[in-house]
Write a protein that holds these residues in place. Sequence first.
Motif, PDB file in Angstrom:
ATOM      1  N   MET A 118       0.825  -1.213   0.000  1.00  0.00           N
ATOM      2  CA  MET A 118       0.000   0.000   0.000  1.00  0.00           C
ATOM      3  C   MET A 118       0.861   1.266   0.000  1.00  0.00           C
ATOM      4  O   MET A 118       0.404   2.322  -0.419  1.00  0.00           O
ATOM      5  CB  MET A 118      -0.924   0.046   1.230  1.00  0.00           C
ATOM      6  CG  MET A 118      -2.100  -0.885   1.186  1.00  0.00           C
ATOM      7  SD  MET A 118      -3.195  -0.557  -0.198  1.00  0.00           S
ATOM      8  CE  MET A 118      -4.327   0.617   0.465  1.00  0.00           C
ATOM      9  N   GLU A 147       1.751  11.827  -5.341  1.00  0.00           N
ATOM     10  CA  GLU A 147       2.290  12.465  -6.553  1.00  0.00           C
ATOM     11  C   GLU A 147       1.222  13.227  -7.312  1.00  0.00           C
ATOM     12  O   GLU A 147       1.491  14.249  -7.930  1.00  0.00           O
ATOM     13  CB  GLU A 147       2.877  11.399  -7.486  1.00  0.00           C
ATOM     14  CG  GLU A 147       4.279  10.959  -7.132  1.00  0.00           C
ATOM     15  CD  GLU A 147       4.694   9.747  -7.970  1.00  0.00           C
ATOM     16  OE1 GLU A 147       4.193   9.587  -9.106  1.00  0.00           O
ATOM     17  OE2 GLU A 147       5.495   8.953  -7.473  1.00  0.00           O
ATOM     18  N   ILE A 148       0.019  12.688  -7.320  1.00  0.00           N
ATOM     19  CA  ILE A 148      -1.036  13.318  -8.123  1.00  0.00           C
ATOM     20  C   ILE A 148      -1.946  14.218  -7.294  1.00  0.00           C
ATOM     21  O   ILE A 148      -2.892  14.810  -7.818  1.00  0.00           O
ATOM     22  CB  ILE A 148      -1.906  12.274  -8.864  1.00  0.00           C
ATOM     23  CG1 ILE A 148      -2.622  11.354  -7.863  1.00  0.00           C
ATOM     24  CG2 ILE A 148      -1.070  11.476  -9.826  1.00  0.00           C
ATOM     25  CD1 ILE A 148      -3.584  10.382  -8.537  1.00  0.00           C
ATOM     26  N   ARG A 149      -1.646  14.345  -6.030  1.00  0.00           N
ATOM     27  CA  ARG A 149      -2.541  15.092  -5.134  1.00  0.00           C
ATOM     28  C   ARG A 149      -2.798  16.514  -5.617  1.00  0.00           C
ATOM     29  O   ARG A 149      -3.921  17.000  -5.622  1.00  0.00           O
ATOM     30  CB  ARG A 149      -1.974  15.136  -3.716  1.00  0.00           C
ATOM     31  CG  ARG A 149      -2.910  15.811  -2.704  1.00  0.00           C
ATOM     32  CD  ARG A 149      -2.386  15.714  -1.294  1.00  0.00           C
ATOM     33  NE  ARG A 149      -2.350  14.349  -0.853  1.00  0.00           N
ATOM     34  CZ  ARG A 149      -1.312  13.780  -0.210  1.00  0.00           C
ATOM     35  NH1 ARG A 149      -0.243  14.492   0.064  1.00  0.00           N
ATOM     36  NH2 ARG A 149      -1.355  12.534   0.159  1.00  0.00           N
ATOM     37  N   ASP A 150      -1.746  17.195  -6.005  1.00  0.00           N
ATOM     38  CA  ASP A 150      -1.908  18.590  -6.427  1.00  0.00           C
ATOM     39  C   ASP A 150      -2.833  18.735  -7.630  1.00  0.00           C
ATOM     40  O   ASP A 150      -3.480  19.761  -7.809  1.00  0.00           O
ATOM     41  CB  ASP A 150      -0.546  19.208  -6.773  1.00  0.00           C
ATOM     42  CG  ASP A 150       0.212  19.569  -5.503  1.00  0.00           C
ATOM     43  OD1 ASP A 150       1.425  19.846  -5.598  1.00  0.00           O
ATOM     44  OD2 ASP A 150      -0.411  19.561  -4.421  1.00  0.00           O
ATOM     45  N   ASP A 151      -2.860  17.700  -8.456  1.00  0.00           N
ATOM     46  CA  ASP A 151      -3.723  17.770  -9.641  1.00  0.00           C
ATOM     47  C   ASP A 151      -5.108  17.215  -9.375  1.00  0.00           C
ATOM     48  O   ASP A 151      -5.988  17.294 -10.244  1.00  0.00           O
ATOM     49  CB  ASP A 151      -3.087  16.986 -10.803  1.00  0.00           C
ATOM     50  CG  ASP A 151      -1.836  17.678 -11.300  1.00  0.00           C
ATOM     51  OD1 ASP A 151      -0.903  16.979 -11.735  1.00  0.00           O
ATOM     52  OD2 ASP A 151      -1.787  18.929 -11.234  1.00  0.00           O
ATOM     53  N   PHE A 152      -5.294  16.650  -8.216  1.00  0.00           N
ATOM     54  CA  PHE A 152      -6.605  16.087  -7.892  1.00  0.00           C
ATOM     55  C   PHE A 152      -7.381  17.122  -7.062  1.00  0.00           C
ATOM     56  O   PHE A 152      -7.386  17.105  -5.830  1.00  0.00           O
ATOM     57  CB  PHE A 152      -6.441  14.778  -7.119  1.00  0.00           C
ATOM     58  CG  PHE A 152      -7.751  14.172  -6.699  1.00  0.00           C
ATOM     59  CD1 PHE A 152      -8.878  14.240  -7.529  1.00  0.00           C
ATOM     60  CD2 PHE A 152      -7.884  13.525  -5.494  1.00  0.00           C
ATOM     61  CE1 PHE A 152     -10.080  13.687  -7.148  1.00  0.00           C
ATOM     62  CE2 PHE A 152      -9.094  12.958  -5.103  1.00  0.00           C
ATOM     63  CZ  PHE A 152     -10.181  13.042  -5.921  1.00  0.00           C
ATOM     64  N   ARG A 153      -7.977  18.044  -7.742  1.00  0.00           N
ATOM     65  CA  ARG A 153      -8.718  19.123  -7.099  1.00  0.00           C
ATOM     66  C   ARG A 153      -9.780  19.618  -8.073  1.00  0.00           C
ATOM     67  O   ARG A 153      -9.692  19.366  -9.268  1.00  0.00           O
ATOM     68  CB  ARG A 153      -7.781  20.261  -6.678  1.00  0.00           C
ATOM     69  CG  ARG A 153      -6.932  20.789  -7.799  1.00  0.00           C
ATOM     70  CD  ARG A 153      -5.896  21.806  -7.309  1.00  0.00           C
ATOM     71  NE  ARG A 153      -4.876  22.015  -8.320  1.00  0.00           N
ATOM     72  CZ  ARG A 153      -5.013  22.756  -9.412  1.00  0.00           C
ATOM     73  NH1 ARG A 153      -6.165  23.379  -9.630  1.00  0.00           N
ATOM     74  NH2 ARG A 153      -4.038  22.886 -10.274  1.00  0.00           N
ATOM     75  N   PRO A 154     -10.782  20.326  -7.566  1.00  0.00           N
ATOM     76  CA  PRO A 154     -11.822  20.822  -8.467  1.00  0.00           C
ATOM     77  C   PRO A 154     -11.310  21.995  -9.290  1.00  0.00           C
ATOM     78  O   PRO A 154     -10.341  22.653  -8.914  1.00  0.00           O
ATOM     79  CB  PRO A 154     -12.923  21.267  -7.504  1.00  0.00           C
ATOM     80  CG  PRO A 154     -12.197  21.668  -6.269  1.00  0.00           C
ATOM     81  CD  PRO A 154     -11.011  20.748  -6.172  1.00  0.00           C
ATOM     82  N   ARG A 199       2.021   7.041  -4.880  1.00  0.00           N
ATOM     83  CA  ARG A 199       1.469   7.423  -6.188  1.00  0.00           C
ATOM     84  C   ARG A 199       0.357   8.450  -6.021  1.00  0.00           C
ATOM     85  O   ARG A 199       0.218   9.377  -6.819  1.00  0.00           O
ATOM     86  CB  ARG A 199       0.968   6.178  -6.915  1.00  0.00           C
ATOM     87  CG  ARG A 199       2.119   5.277  -7.389  1.00  0.00           C
ATOM     88  CD  ARG A 199       1.620   3.909  -7.812  1.00  0.00           C
ATOM     89  NE  ARG A 199       0.855   3.982  -9.055  1.00  0.00           N
ATOM     90  CZ  ARG A 199       0.082   3.004  -9.504  1.00  0.00           C
ATOM     91  NH1 ARG A 199      -0.073   1.892  -8.810  1.00  0.00           N
ATOM     92  NH2 ARG A 199      -0.550   3.130 -10.656  1.00  0.00           N
ATOM     93  N   LEU A 200      -0.449   8.288  -4.988  1.00  0.00           N
ATOM     94  CA  LEU A 200      -1.518   9.262  -4.749  1.00  0.00           C
ATOM     95  C   LEU A 200      -0.939  10.612  -4.337  1.00  0.00           C
ATOM     96  O   LEU A 200      -1.448  11.660  -4.723  1.00  0.00           O
ATOM     97  CB  LEU A 200      -2.475   8.755  -3.667  1.00  0.00           C
ATOM     98  CG  LEU A 200      -3.380   7.584  -4.079  1.00  0.00           C
ATOM     99  CD1 LEU A 200      -4.144   7.043  -2.882  1.00  0.00           C
ATOM    100  CD2 LEU A 200      -4.354   7.994  -5.189  1.00  0.00           C
ATOM    101  N   LEU A 221       0.997   2.686  -3.303  1.00  0.00           N
ATOM    102  CA  LEU A 221      -0.239   3.397  -3.646  1.00  0.00           C
ATOM    103  C   LEU A 221      -0.237   4.775  -3.001  1.00  0.00           C
ATOM    104  O   LEU A 221      -0.579   5.775  -3.636  1.00  0.00           O
ATOM    105  CB  LEU A 221      -1.457   2.593  -3.180  1.00  0.00           C
ATOM    106  CG  LEU A 221      -2.805   3.310  -3.293  1.00  0.00           C
ATOM    107  CD1 LEU A 221      -3.151   3.594  -4.754  1.00  0.00           C
ATOM    108  CD2 LEU A 221      -3.928   2.482  -2.650  1.00  0.00           C
ATOM    109  N   HIS A 222       0.153   4.842  -1.733  1.00  0.00           N
ATOM    110  CA  HIS A 222       0.181   6.123  -1.045  1.00  0.00           C
ATOM    111  C   HIS A 222       1.114   7.101  -1.764  1.00  0.00           C
ATOM    112  O   HIS A 222       0.798   8.274  -1.947  1.00  0.00           O
ATOM    113  CB  HIS A 222       0.661   5.967   0.403  1.00  0.00           C
ATOM    114  CG  HIS A 222      -0.207   5.079   1.224  1.00  0.00           C
ATOM    115  ND1 HIS A 222       0.211   4.499   2.394  1.00  0.00           N
ATOM    116  CD2 HIS A 222      -1.481   4.664   1.047  1.00  0.00           C
ATOM    117  CE1 HIS A 222      -0.764   3.764   2.895  1.00  0.00           C
ATOM    118  NE2 HIS A 222      -1.806   3.837   2.098  1.00  0.00           N
TER     119      HIS A 222
END
Lengths: 387, 184
Positions: A1, A10-17, A7-8, A4-5
């Motif tokens: 896991m 890494e994409i956190r900044d782009d995962f927004r509204p 990888r998430l 997975l953490h």
Amino acid sequence: MTNLHDRLAEIRDDFRPDWDEEKTQQVLEGVPARRRYRRNRKLAAVATVCLALVASGLLLSRGAQDGGVTAPNDGSDMVVEVPDDDPNVLVLADGSRVTKKDGERVELVEGASETRMTMGDGRSSFEITAGADRTYFLTVGKVEIETARARFDVESDASSVKVLVLDGTIEVVTATGAERTLTSGAREEFATEGEVAATPEEASRDDIAEPGDAQPAEVREPKPEPVAAEPIEAPAPPKWSVLAERGDWKEAAAQLGSTEDIEEIEMLLLAADVKRYNDQPQAAIILLDRVAREFPDDKRATIAQFQKGRIEMQLGKYAQAARSWQKVSEMSPSSSLAEDSLSREVEAWFRAGDKVTAKERARTYLERFPNGYRTEMVRRYGGVAKP
Amino acid sequence: MSSSGHTYLKQLGDGYETDEVDPSDFDAVFRRYASYVSTIVYRLLGDRTGVEDIVQDVFIDAFNGIHTLENPDALKGWLATIAVRRVRKHIRRHRLKSFIGFGGPAEMPELVDEGASPEQSMLLRQVFEHLRKLATEDRLAWSLRHLEGMTVSEVARACQCSTSTVKRRIARAEERLEQRLKND
């Protein structure tokens, strides 16, 4: 896991509204409409939830035992204790406690992660403990209360539901759909307006009645219509109070004129709330003082005094707050507010710079409430070390 | 909104530093924190539908209860707590509607970076597909920790429970997610 953490992350900044200043302005402009929608929303969603829970088999009700609190069904995950010497008390596995003081039955049913309670006319106390992995819902007529941790009292009759929060936070959805958040010390009365129509919740209790239910007829029999020789019209409540009951504090303030002519204690307390929610704390204090002066023998005077202390504390008037809370302890030393008031008084004296009195009162608290839920805070502000 | 909240901050004067916005100024607070709140809501839901309504509800709730905010410095965290509460309600209502046949399927999450790789987008969708099957509290705790990036203490404050409860929920979510992602 861990992969997975990472990888998430890494994409956190782009995962927004997709949200910019223009969007903020657009949504902000929609807030008044949203407020109106919330006011007008019906309680149908609440009834629908109950119906769905029944259909899913999550809503189970045990037949009545002697006493006033109905326990969850056998085989539930929660171990339930009903003290032999007090059938009106229910202690749940997580330490939560329901105490029926008088009146009609309190029923309790449980789901996987929530517990649903219903209460008829009467008075009951609820102690929902911290850290519980579940949410508690209490339905009283058309008013619903939700909490995960709180101690609160409820008094219900045909016309209103009165709630006193002793600790923690509860959320209330009123009969008109207004939502209120109440915290420690809050005292509110909610009108039960309109007809009490048969709801799916009532129907479901009938459907799932256990055989051998000792008092199903007594519980479910509809109340007889009151018979009057002549129709008696009660005087219409003042407009400001109706608005206040709905949580429309600003509108209530606009309608509330002079408060000098207010004579009833309920109206004085409600007017104090109107002032408080409209950032007029001094005016609220004056009204609360009137309650204590004009109704010294009424138990609600204690609540008014407690509330006064809270406002004074918020205004930075620490010594005055301490004295207000001290008065609560004197007025009603064995009330449920006494422990809360005394602990707050210790903090207030500390903040007022009077550490001697803070220590003295802390010792009083520790003597009277050796297992109190605020001992740590009291020791800290009172400067009293652990033995 | 009146300015007495501003007065309240000045009168405290015992070490509190005023927030950069006046907590009693609805519009200012909204402008300052709406984006932050919308991000939390979106990361918890993975679905744009309802984000705007929830954001409005969060700020309306906040201002209905502003008198309970004792420490103005805690405004941001407090808003997060209210946001989690609102999302929790939304998730439960949506689940109920789905159960009884109302409400359409939830949208899938998207990354704003159009240059994001297909693998990254797919990863997010898979995670949400499985997250949506978890118990609400487990889902919220895990999402706040690993999608929003909060510490365990921050998650506990936002969910209004103990850190041990948070850890338990996250562990349970991890176990189930790991199982399901393995089976994909």
